[in-house]
Design a protein around this motif. Structure first.
Motif, mmCIF file in Angstrom:
data_model
loop_
_atom_site.group_PDB
_atom_site.id
_atom_site.type_symbol
_atom_site.label_atom_id
_atom_site.label_comp_id
_atom_site.label_asym_id
_atom_site.label_seq_id
_atom_site.Cartn_x
_atom_site.Cartn_y
_atom_site.Cartn_z
ATOM 1 N N THR A 122 0.905 -1.378 0.269
ATOM 2 C CA THR A 122 -0.013 0.059 0.082
ATOM 3 C C THR A 122 0.888 1.402 -0.297
ATOM 4 N N PRO A 123 0.912 1.682 -0.686
ATOM 5 C CA PRO A 123 1.749 2.831 -0.975
ATOM 6 C C PRO A 123 1.590 3.943 0.723
ATOM 7 N N THR A 124 2.897 4.507 0.787
ATOM 8 C CA THR A 124 2.742 5.675 2.218
ATOM 9 C C THR A 124 2.084 7.011 1.626
ATOM 10 N N LYS A 125 2.247 6.983 3.155
ATOM 11 C CA LYS A 125 1.932 9.295 2.228
ATOM 12 C C LYS A 125 3.319 10.328 2.479
ATOM 13 N N GLU A 126 4.361 9.488 3.067
ATOM 14 C CA GLU A 126 5.322 9.916 2.674
ATOM 15 C C GLU A 126 5.995 9.717 2.397
ATOM 16 N N SER A 127 6.560 10.985 1.065
ATOM 17 C CA SER A 127 7.814 10.082 -0.030
ATOM 18 C C SER A 127 9.142 9.630 0.911
ATOM 19 N N THR A 173 11.245 4.716 8.019
ATOM 20 C CA THR A 173 11.568 5.200 6.362
ATOM 21 C C THR A 173 12.390 6.506 6.334
#
Length: 284
Positions: free
Chosen positions: A74-79, A105
């Motif tokens: 699932t894509p994360t909100k933070e790059s 991260t």
């Protein structure tokens, strides 16, 4: 003056600089003939064009690394990409470091920064351009979307300008201390996430090597990079880079430049200690 609150914290910073660009640019003059125009265009392609190409390469590596990490997740909100800014013929990558904990991260961003620096080092030499750099951790504050200011940047710059000495990327003591502290912290927290973090920290450590004088530097041709490289990289990147290094050493020897010939001798020795990992043979 704009009133703004600044947050001070620890950051990893990688500073890289293309060597010899200023000398090439000093040869330029405003062209007055078609021949002079063609000559000026060639110099501009070899300087400004090359720098722009490296900036694109950094971003391509960041995107590819992030896509690989997120594949099937699932894509994360933070790059998961480090901050990146280029100015003139220099490049700066930075990663804000939160207190050591279970957050993957910052560690992922650090690995992305070092692996991108490794690819760019190889590619730059293969393109007949020397690159030098420094990586360390220190205090800094963010003054723009991708820009930081403080001792973290100063540390990385000093490593590049005073300690790297020849085409390589020097690693600072504070960065190594941070990695050791992160590894110790994660090792004391038995969980699947902590095990993954420990594994990633070990891989980051494996991207470094200690030279004969005890200095640590980026092992951009080492086992870690050889494992993740594309099959064609040995032929189309590492071999041309090695050929360039050998040619530069011989060129400086022929001109009697003992300082630069010795520096390229050391780069050549590093390459030749790593060629077998890429299935390549050294010159006799």
């Amino acid at each position: 003056m704009e009133k703004k609150n600044y947050t001070l914290g620890y950051h990893l910073v990688a500073f890289l600089d293309v060597q010899g660009q200023r000398d090439k640019f000093r040869q330029l003059k405003l062209p007055k003939t078609p021949e002079e125009q063609a000559s000026a265009q060639q110099v501009l392609k070899d300087t400004a064009g090359f720098v722009c190409g490296l900036r694109d390469m950094f971003r391509t590596q960041f995107n590819a690394f992030e896509a690989g990490i997120l594949s099937g997740q699932t894509p994360t909100k933070e790059s998961l990409q480090p901050h990146f800014v280029g100015f003139s013929d220099s490049f700066v990558m930075s990663v804000p470091l939160r207190p050591v904990g279970g957050d993957m991260t910052p560690i992922v961003k650090i690995f992305s920064a070092l692996s991108a620096a490794s690819i760019v080092m190889m590619t730059s030499l293969a393109s007949k351009h020397a690159l030098r750099g420094g990586i360390d951790v220190g205090l800094a504050t963010e003054i723009g979307p991708e820009e930081i200011y403080g001792t973290a940047l100063e540390r990385a710059y000093v490593l590049e300008s005073q300690h790297a000495k020849y085409p390589r990327v020097a690693i600072g003591d504070e960065f190594w201390t941070y990695l050791g502290a992160a590894l110790a912290e994660f090792s004391n927290r038995p969980s699947a996430v902590s095990e993954a973090l420990c594994s990633l920290v070990h891989r980051i450590m494996d991207l470094t090597k200690v030279d004969a004088g005890g200095g640590r530097f980026l092992d951009y041709l080492g086992e870690e990079m050889a494992k993740v490289a594309k099959p064609q990289d040995a032929k189309y990147i590492v071999q041309p880079a090695y050929d360039f290094v050998v040619a530069e050493q011989q060129r400086f020897l022929s001109t009697g430049d003992s300082k630069l010939s010795e520096r390229y001798r050391q780069v050549r020795a590093y390459f030749e200690s790593r060629l077998s990992l890429w299935g390549l043979a050294k010159r006799v």
